[in-house]
Design an enzyme around this catalytic site. Structure first.
Site, PDB file in Angstrom:
ATOM      1  N   HIS A 182      -9.801 -27.027 -43.609  1.00  0.00           N
ATOM      2  CA  HIS A 182      -9.888 -27.791 -44.848  1.00  0.00           C
ATOM      3  C   HIS A 182     -11.345 -28.010 -45.249  1.00  0.00           C
ATOM      4  O   HIS A 182     -11.693 -27.981 -46.424  1.00  0.00           O
ATOM      5  CB  HIS A 182      -9.214 -29.159 -44.659  1.00  0.00           C
ATOM      6  CG  HIS A 182      -7.740 -29.099 -44.886  1.00  0.00           C
ATOM      7  ND1 HIS A 182      -6.853 -29.881 -44.199  1.00  0.00           N
ATOM      8  CD2 HIS A 182      -7.003 -28.354 -45.730  1.00  0.00           C
ATOM      9  CE1 HIS A 182      -5.631 -29.620 -44.611  1.00  0.00           C
ATOM     10  NE2 HIS A 182      -5.697 -28.694 -45.538  1.00  0.00           N
ATOM     11  N   ARG A 287      -3.277 -16.738 -54.110  1.00  0.00           N
ATOM     12  CA  ARG A 287      -2.812 -16.551 -52.719  1.00  0.00           C
ATOM     13  C   ARG A 287      -1.857 -17.703 -52.418  1.00  0.00           C
ATOM     14  O   ARG A 287      -2.300 -18.839 -52.236  1.00  0.00           O
ATOM     15  CB  ARG A 287      -4.005 -16.558 -51.767  1.00  0.00           C
ATOM     16  CG  ARG A 287      -4.932 -15.355 -51.915  1.00  0.00           C
ATOM     17  CD  ARG A 287      -6.090 -15.446 -50.927  1.00  0.00           C
ATOM     18  NE  ARG A 287      -6.783 -14.189 -50.753  1.00  0.00           N
ATOM     19  CZ  ARG A 287      -7.971 -13.896 -51.307  1.00  0.00           C
ATOM     20  NH1 ARG A 287      -8.575 -14.777 -52.075  1.00  0.00           N
ATOM     21  NH2 ARG A 287      -8.528 -12.728 -51.080  1.00  0.00           N
ATOM     22  N   ARG A 322       0.655 -13.846 -56.363  1.00  0.00           N
ATOM     23  CA  ARG A 322       1.046 -12.920 -55.302  1.00  0.00           C
ATOM     24  C   ARG A 322       2.107 -13.567 -54.416  1.00  0.00           C
ATOM     25  O   ARG A 322       1.968 -14.738 -54.045  1.00  0.00           O
ATOM     26  CB  ARG A 322      -0.190 -12.563 -54.467  1.00  0.00           C
ATOM     27  CG  ARG A 322       0.106 -11.525 -53.412  1.00  0.00           C
ATOM     28  CD  ARG A 322      -1.153 -11.071 -52.717  1.00  0.00           C
ATOM     29  NE  ARG A 322      -1.699 -12.096 -51.847  1.00  0.00           N
ATOM     30  CZ  ARG A 322      -2.842 -11.968 -51.178  1.00  0.00           C
ATOM     31  NH1 ARG A 322      -3.565 -10.874 -51.309  1.00  0.00           N
ATOM     32  NH2 ARG A 322      -3.271 -12.923 -50.392  1.00  0.00           N
ATOM     33  N   GLU A 420      -3.706  -1.873 -51.186  1.00  0.00           N
ATOM     34  CA  GLU A 420      -4.605  -2.223 -50.085  1.00  0.00           C
ATOM     35  C   GLU A 420      -4.290  -1.449 -48.807  1.00  0.00           C
ATOM     36  O   GLU A 420      -4.975  -1.599 -47.802  1.00  0.00           O
ATOM     37  CB  GLU A 420      -4.580  -3.739 -49.825  1.00  0.00           C
ATOM     38  CG  GLU A 420      -3.198  -4.335 -49.685  1.00  0.00           C
ATOM     39  CD  GLU A 420      -3.204  -5.865 -49.662  1.00  0.00           C
ATOM     40  OE1 GLU A 420      -4.268  -6.479 -49.532  1.00  0.00           O
ATOM     41  OE2 GLU A 420      -2.110  -6.441 -49.779  1.00  0.00           O
ATOM     42  N   ASN A 441     -10.452  -5.885 -49.591  1.00  0.00           N
ATOM     43  CA  ASN A 441     -10.699  -6.429 -48.242  1.00  0.00           C
ATOM     44  C   ASN A 441      -9.850  -5.668 -47.228  1.00  0.00           C
ATOM     45  O   ASN A 441     -10.341  -5.193 -46.207  1.00  0.00           O
ATOM     46  CB  ASN A 441     -10.338  -7.920 -48.176  1.00  0.00           C
ATOM     47  CG  ASN A 441     -11.080  -8.742 -49.202  1.00  0.00           C
ATOM     48  OD1 ASN A 441     -12.135  -8.342 -49.673  1.00  0.00           O
ATOM     49  ND2 ASN A 441     -10.529  -9.888 -49.572  1.00  0.00           N
ATOM     50  N   ASP A 442      -8.565  -5.558 -47.520  1.00  0.00           N
ATOM     51  CA  ASP A 442      -7.701  -4.843 -46.584  1.00  0.00           C
ATOM     52  C   ASP A 442      -7.889  -3.333 -46.691  1.00  0.00           C
ATOM     53  O   ASP A 442      -7.888  -2.637 -45.683  1.00  0.00           O
ATOM     54  CB  ASP A 442      -6.231  -5.230 -46.811  1.00  0.00           C
ATOM     55  CG  ASP A 442      -5.913  -6.542 -46.134  1.00  0.00           C
ATOM     56  OD1 ASP A 442      -6.271  -6.689 -44.958  1.00  0.00           O
ATOM     57  OD2 ASP A 442      -5.345  -7.425 -46.789  1.00  0.00           O
ATOM     58  N   ARG A 452     -11.314  -6.765 -40.454  1.00  0.00           N
ATOM     59  CA  ARG A 452     -12.091  -7.600 -41.368  1.00  0.00           C
ATOM     60  C   ARG A 452     -12.584  -8.886 -40.717  1.00  0.00           C
ATOM     61  O   ARG A 452     -13.469  -9.543 -41.255  1.00  0.00           O
ATOM     62  CB  ARG A 452     -11.275  -7.921 -42.635  1.00  0.00           C
ATOM     63  CG  ARG A 452      -9.973  -8.608 -42.356  1.00  0.00           C
ATOM     64  CD  ARG A 452      -9.064  -8.613 -43.564  1.00  0.00           C
ATOM     65  NE  ARG A 452      -9.364  -9.678 -44.507  1.00  0.00           N
ATOM     66  CZ  ARG A 452      -8.664  -9.922 -45.611  1.00  0.00           C
ATOM     67  NH1 ARG A 452      -7.638  -9.145 -45.931  1.00  0.00           N
ATOM     68  NH2 ARG A 452      -8.974 -10.908 -46.410  1.00  0.00           N
ATOM     69  N   CYS A 489      -9.197  -7.268 -56.790  1.00  0.00           N
ATOM     70  CA  CYS A 489      -9.303  -8.694 -56.472  1.00  0.00           C
ATOM     71  C   CYS A 489      -9.852  -8.946 -55.067  1.00  0.00           C
ATOM     72  O   CYS A 489      -9.820 -10.067 -54.586  1.00  0.00           O
ATOM     73  CB  CYS A 489      -7.948  -9.388 -56.648  1.00  0.00           C
ATOM     74  SG  CYS A 489      -6.645  -8.724 -55.596  1.00  0.00           S
TER      75      CYS A 489
HETATM   76  C1  PEP Z   1      -7.616  -7.993 -50.251  1.00  0.00           C
HETATM   77  O1  PEP Z   1      -7.075  -7.557 -49.231  1.00  0.00           O
HETATM   78  O2  PEP Z   1      -8.622  -7.505 -50.778  1.00  0.00           O
HETATM   79  C2  PEP Z   1      -7.064  -9.202 -50.917  1.00  0.00           C
HETATM   80  C3  PEP Z   1      -7.487  -9.588 -52.100  1.00  0.00           C
HETATM   81  O3  PEP Z   1      -6.135  -9.910 -50.249  1.00  0.00           O
HETATM   82  P1  PEP Z   1      -6.440 -10.877 -49.002  1.00  0.00           P
HETATM   83  O4  PEP Z   1      -7.932 -10.982 -48.866  1.00  0.00           O
HETATM   84  O5  PEP Z   1      -5.761 -12.158 -49.320  1.00  0.00           O
HETATM   85  O6  PEP Z   1      -5.794 -10.128 -47.876  1.00  0.00           O
HETATM   86 MG    MG Z   2      -5.138  -8.219 -48.618  1.00  0.00          MG
END
Ligand code: PEP
Ligand code: MG
Length: 531
Positions: A182, A287, A322, A420, A441-442, A452, A489
């Protein structure tokens, strides 16, 4: 031994700060034992009530995001399950303070073996333990004025964060802690640089600290040269931030005149209190894991209210929500699968939703109900094969049909997918999605085979790897051929260094953390979209 000057931890909130070190010691409560269990019970209950009153007062003077956390803490304090073991110990002849400390520490120990998300709640429990102990011993820890300081501690409690004046800057450097706590969430939303996981070396000494919250680095007692160089970096970053803030309300256009949509990513609707919708073109990613922060599965009505609030805030701008992306680095106790050898390659995202269709159905119903209030879109995470998206579509169609048959107002929102997983990125034409959003990111971790969340391979997990950029360009081209929107994103959209490459790859929509809106728009204005 002098403390190491350069400590590496995990980034929890971006930004640069320098300031005097204020070390927060654990509260030492000294209280006289009355020897009378009735009196001890009475004292404990009075202290708990006083702690609840403190938190309620603090909640009145803080923003809605902080108030939500404090209400969560009040609910924990009001929970009989937390106080009962302490009352039992008092009945067995133990002093109120010892009983309370032991009872809460048993609870904390139960969280310690949990996944990161569960461990992140330890700071809340420690906060409550110390606040009640403070009242029992008459040594309530009122936060001293620490404006501009770098708070150094083993971990930091949310109420301590909220009681601190951050108006003159400052930062947080923690020996332990978690980026999903938090406090980390609050630090990100209030722009306070924060680094966690620095190890106990950060507790050992030093009177001044420099914190780079983006890199996860802390320097204790820097040399005059290092300090001068750091201040220069801060001045450059501040000037860039100010220049970017000046044009934040204007639509983003590249220097060769191409408009680019810039949307925000949301991890918690409470963040919206501080954001003017006019600074963005909508919400590109919600999210929804936030709904599970209070524990338990949120019911349909609660979800309708949460989604409806975001849609109302957006004032007609698109809102992409999502479906639950639990699993991987986002475990949810009681829902995700325990003990997988590699959770990132396991039952996460849509795989979990289809394996546990009950909660997924509730979420789809709630989304269809909230969609009557504005342009809501549904996005499915971790799609690997077309059959997963097809199954989600069937379930959505069923949910809408059921709602309509029951006379409950609902709308069938567009259904899109995150791109992703490399198998989806490489063959995106196979998927019957209404829109696409690239989760870099993924995608990066799966393309580079570098997790990651593992610092040791962070250099390999580079979204700028040509293989990742090539996939992004292919997805953008596939979307253009089909005439469907493609956004991105992942975190790379909010990194100005990557913006030119993303635009050259053909993207015209980026979704970034709210704190990154200004710098992303500035990077777009400075870039050319056409090679
Ligand atoms: C991603 O994977 O880039 C993404 C936006 O989702 P998260 O970071 O929540 O896995
Ligand atoms: Mg992701």
């Amino acid at each position: 031994m002098p403390p190491p000057s350069d400590l590496a931890g995990r980034p929890a909130a971006p930004g640069l700060a320098i300031g005097p070190v204020v070390r927060l010691a654990a509260l030492a409560a000294a209280r006289r034992f009355s020897g009378d269990p009735v009196r001890e019970v009475d004292d404990l209950l009075t202290a708990i009530e006083a702690a609840i009153a403190d938190l309620a007062t603090l909640a009145e003077t803080t923003g809605e995001d902080g108030a939500g956390i404090l209400e969560f803490q009040v609910a924990m304090l009001e929970d009989e399950a937390l106080r009962e073991p302490a009352l039992a110990l008092i009945a067995a002849g133990v002093a109120a303070d010892t009983a309370w400390r032991q009872a809460v520490e048993v609870e904390i120990a139960g969280y310690e073996d949990g996944e990161e998300y569960v461990r992140a709640r330890i700071a809340d429990l420690s906060d409550l333990r110390d606040r009640v102990l403070g009242h029992l011993s008459g040594t309530v820890d009122e936060a001293p004025p620490m404006s501009g300081a770098v708070l150094v501690a083993a971990d930091l409690t949310p109420s301590r964060f909220l009681a601190t004046d951050w108006s003159a800057g400052g930062a947080i450097a923690l020996a332990a802690g978690s980026p999903t706590s938090h406090v980390a969430m609050l630090a990100r939303s209030r722009g306070v640089p924060m680094v966690v996981g620095l190890g106990t070396a950060v507790l050992d000494g030093g009177t001044e600290a420099m914190v780079d919250g983006s890199a996860g680095t802390v320097w204790l007692d820097p040399s005059p040269e290092a300090r001068t160089e750091f201040r220069r970096r801060m001045a450059t970053a501040e000037a860039a931030e100010r220049a970017a803030e000046a044009t934040i309300g204007q639509p983003a256009v590249t220097r060769d005149g191409v408009p680019v949509a810039v949307l925000i990513n949301l991890a918690d609707p409470a963040e919206l209190d501080r954001i003017d919708p006019a600074i963005c073109d909508g919400v590109g990613l919600v999210r929804t894991e936030f709904l599970f922060h209070g524990g338990g599965l949120p019911d349909e009505a609660r979800q309708v209210a949460a989604y409806g609030r975001i849609v109302a805030w957006a004032q007609g701008r698109p809102v992409t929500i999502r479906t639950l992306d639990a699993g991987g680095d986002k475990p949810i106790p009681g829902l995700t699968v325990d003990g997988e050898s590699n959770p990132f390659l396991g039952t996460r995202g849509i795989r979990l939703s289809l394996a546990r269709p009950g909660p997924f159905r509730v979420q789809l119903r709630a989304l269809a109900r909230a969609a009557v209030h504005g342009p809501l879109k549904i996005m499915v995470p971790m799609v690997t094969v077309p059959a997963e998206l097809d199954a989600a579509r069937r379930m959505l169609d069923e949910a809408v049909a059921e709602l309509v048959a029951a006379g409950i107002s609902a709308r069938r929102p567009p259904l899109g997918m995150m791109v992703e997983v490399p198998a989806a990125a490489l063959a995106v034409d196979r998927f019957a999605a209404d829109f696409l959003s690239i989760g870099s990111n993924d995608l990066t971790q799966y393309v580079t085979a570098a997790a990651r969340d593992t610092g040791a391979v962070a250099d390999l997990a580079d979204p700028g790897n040509p293989a990742v950029l090539r996939l992004i360009a292919e997805v953008a081209a596939a979307g253009a051929r089909r005439g469907i929107e493609v956004s991105l994103c992942g975190d790379m959209a909010g990194d100005p260094a990557f913006v030119p490459a993303l635009l050259r790859a053909g993207l015209r929509s980026l979704s970034v953390a709210p704190a990154a809106i200004a710098r992303t728009k500035a990077a777009i204005a400075a870039a050319a979209a056409r090679a």
